[in-house]
Design a protein around this motif. Structure first.
Motif, PDB file in Angstrom:
ATOM      1  N   SER A   7       0.826  -1.206   0.000  1.00  0.00           N
ATOM      2  CA  SER A   7       0.000   0.000   0.000  1.00  0.00           C
ATOM      3  C   SER A   7       0.862   1.258   0.000  1.00  0.00           C
ATOM      4  O   SER A   7       0.539   2.246  -0.667  1.00  0.00           O
ATOM      5  CB  SER A   7      -0.935   0.007   1.213  1.00  0.00           C
ATOM      6  OG  SER A   7      -1.842  -1.073   1.127  1.00  0.00           O
ATOM      7  N   LEU A   8       1.970   1.235   0.745  1.00  0.00           N
ATOM      8  CA  LEU A   8       2.903   2.359   0.732  1.00  0.00           C
ATOM      9  C   LEU A   8       3.437   2.586  -0.685  1.00  0.00           C
ATOM     10  O   LEU A   8       3.500   3.721  -1.162  1.00  0.00           O
ATOM     11  CB  LEU A   8       4.069   2.104   1.691  1.00  0.00           C
ATOM     12  CG  LEU A   8       3.765   2.240   3.176  1.00  0.00           C
ATOM     13  CD1 LEU A   8       4.887   1.633   4.002  1.00  0.00           C
ATOM     14  CD2 LEU A   8       3.561   3.702   3.526  1.00  0.00           C
ATOM     15  N   ARG A   9       3.799   1.485  -1.358  1.00  0.00           N
ATOM     16  CA  ARG A   9       4.308   1.586  -2.730  1.00  0.00           C
ATOM     17  C   ARG A   9       3.247   2.163  -3.662  1.00  0.00           C
ATOM     18  O   ARG A   9       3.532   3.027  -4.490  1.00  0.00           O
ATOM     19  CB  ARG A   9       4.753   0.217  -3.239  1.00  0.00           C
ATOM     20  CG  ARG A   9       6.242  -0.020  -3.136  1.00  0.00           C
ATOM     21  CD  ARG A   9       6.705  -1.249  -3.930  1.00  0.00           C
ATOM     22  NE  ARG A   9       5.864  -2.440  -3.812  1.00  0.00           N
ATOM     23  CZ  ARG A   9       5.888  -3.274  -2.772  1.00  0.00           C
ATOM     24  NH1 ARG A   9       6.696  -3.071  -1.763  1.00  0.00           N
ATOM     25  NH2 ARG A   9       5.109  -4.320  -2.750  1.00  0.00           N
ATOM     26  N   ALA A  10       1.998   1.699  -3.505  1.00  0.00           N
ATOM     27  CA  ALA A  10       0.905   2.172  -4.364  1.00  0.00           C
ATOM     28  C   ALA A  10       0.674   3.674  -4.155  1.00  0.00           C
ATOM     29  O   ALA A  10       0.493   4.422  -5.125  1.00  0.00           O
ATOM     30  CB  ALA A  10      -0.377   1.392  -4.078  1.00  0.00           C
ATOM     31  N   CYS A  11       0.713   4.116  -2.905  1.00  0.00           N
ATOM     32  CA  CYS A  11       0.528   5.543  -2.615  1.00  0.00           C
ATOM     33  C   CYS A  11       1.681   6.373  -3.170  1.00  0.00           C
ATOM     34  O   CYS A  11       1.462   7.448  -3.744  1.00  0.00           O
ATOM     35  CB  CYS A  11       0.386   5.767  -1.109  1.00  0.00           C
ATOM     36  SG  CYS A  11      -1.213   5.252  -0.454  1.00  0.00           S
ATOM     37  N   ASP A  12       2.897   5.876  -3.019  1.00  0.00           N
ATOM     38  CA  ASP A  12       4.056   6.593  -3.551  1.00  0.00           C
ATOM     39  C   ASP A  12       3.981   6.693  -5.070  1.00  0.00           C
ATOM     40  O   ASP A  12       4.231   7.753  -5.648  1.00  0.00           O
ATOM     41  CB  ASP A  12       5.363   5.905  -3.145  1.00  0.00           C
ATOM     42  CG  ASP A  12       5.741   6.157  -1.693  1.00  0.00           C
ATOM     43  OD1 ASP A  12       5.172   7.093  -1.093  1.00  0.00           O
ATOM     44  OD2 ASP A  12       6.601   5.422  -1.178  1.00  0.00           O
ATOM     45  N   GLN A  13       3.633   5.591  -5.726  1.00  0.00           N
ATOM     46  CA  GLN A  13       3.538   5.602  -7.187  1.00  0.00           C
ATOM     47  C   GLN A  13       2.496   6.624  -7.644  1.00  0.00           C
ATOM     48  O   GLN A  13       2.727   7.365  -8.600  1.00  0.00           O
ATOM     49  CB  GLN A  13       3.183   4.210  -7.706  1.00  0.00           C
ATOM     50  CG  GLN A  13       4.324   3.227  -7.609  1.00  0.00           C
ATOM     51  CD  GLN A  13       3.887   1.812  -7.927  1.00  0.00           C
ATOM     52  OE1 GLN A  13       2.706   1.506  -8.037  1.00  0.00           O
ATOM     53  NE2 GLN A  13       4.865   0.921  -8.059  1.00  0.00           N
ATOM     54  N   ARG A  14       1.379   6.651  -6.959  1.00  0.00           N
ATOM     55  CA  ARG A  14       0.315   7.609  -7.321  1.00  0.00           C
ATOM     56  C   ARG A  14       0.789   9.036  -7.115  1.00  0.00           C
ATOM     57  O   ARG A  14       0.569   9.910  -7.951  1.00  0.00           O
ATOM     58  CB  ARG A  14      -0.929   7.314  -6.478  1.00  0.00           C
ATOM     59  CG  ARG A  14      -2.067   8.273  -6.657  1.00  0.00           C
ATOM     60  CD  ARG A  14      -2.690   8.108  -8.058  1.00  0.00           C
ATOM     61  NE  ARG A  14      -3.865   8.900  -8.201  1.00  0.00           N
ATOM     62  CZ  ARG A  14      -5.103   8.455  -8.015  1.00  0.00           C
ATOM     63  NH1 ARG A  14      -5.324   7.215  -7.674  1.00  0.00           N
ATOM     64  NH2 ARG A  14      -6.120   9.258  -8.184  1.00  0.00           N
ATOM     65  N   ARG A  15       1.446   9.292  -5.995  1.00  0.00           N
ATOM     66  CA  ARG A  15       1.926  10.640  -5.686  1.00  0.00           C
ATOM     67  C   ARG A  15       2.945  11.095  -6.724  1.00  0.00           C
ATOM     68  O   ARG A  15       2.880  12.222  -7.215  1.00  0.00           O
ATOM     69  CB  ARG A  15       2.526  10.675  -4.268  1.00  0.00           C
ATOM     70  CG  ARG A  15       2.878  12.054  -3.805  1.00  0.00           C
ATOM     71  CD  ARG A  15       3.233  12.133  -2.334  1.00  0.00           C
ATOM     72  NE  ARG A  15       4.236  11.196  -1.901  1.00  0.00           N
ATOM     73  CZ  ARG A  15       3.999  10.146  -1.108  1.00  0.00           C
ATOM     74  NH1 ARG A  15       2.797   9.917  -0.655  1.00  0.00           N
ATOM     75  NH2 ARG A  15       4.970   9.335  -0.748  1.00  0.00           N
TER      76      ARG A  15
END
Length: 100
Positions: free
Chosen positions: A16-24
């Motif tokens: 989830s951290l990776r998904a949020c970072d990718q989106r940001r």
């Protein structure tokens, strides 16, 4: 982004951290260094901010529930001082949020 992904990132779930970072990072190309949140505009124009009604509310609700909200309390204190003219708006005040 699903709220569940954001919530899991807040809990430290790696995927989830990776998904949020990718989106940001993906969304960053749509922003400008000239953009400011409404509070930033208020500060630049010398207007009172809404921080006491937002972060201050979190502090008061936390107090009611027995939950400390030290970052929100520190942020509210800084903004109140700016609103009252005791401090000039300056990004360096972010250092006052360090609580350790």
């Amino acid at each position: 982004m699903p709220a569940e992904t954001i919530a899991r990132a807040g809990e430290g779930v790696e995927a989830s951290l990776r998904a949020c970072d990718q989106r940001r990072f993906r969304d960053a190309k749509y922003t400008s260094s000239e953009q400011r949140p409404s509070t930033g505009h208020d500060m630049q124009k010398g207007r009172f901010t809404e921080v006491e009604f937002l972060n201050g509310f979190v502090v008061n609700e936390g107090r009611t529930l027995g939950i400390a909200c030290p970052v929100n309390a520190a942020l509210t204190h800084i903004f109140k001082r700016v609103d009252l003219g005791e401090l000039k708006p300056d990004p360096k005040h972010i250092n006052e949020l360090r609580l350790n």
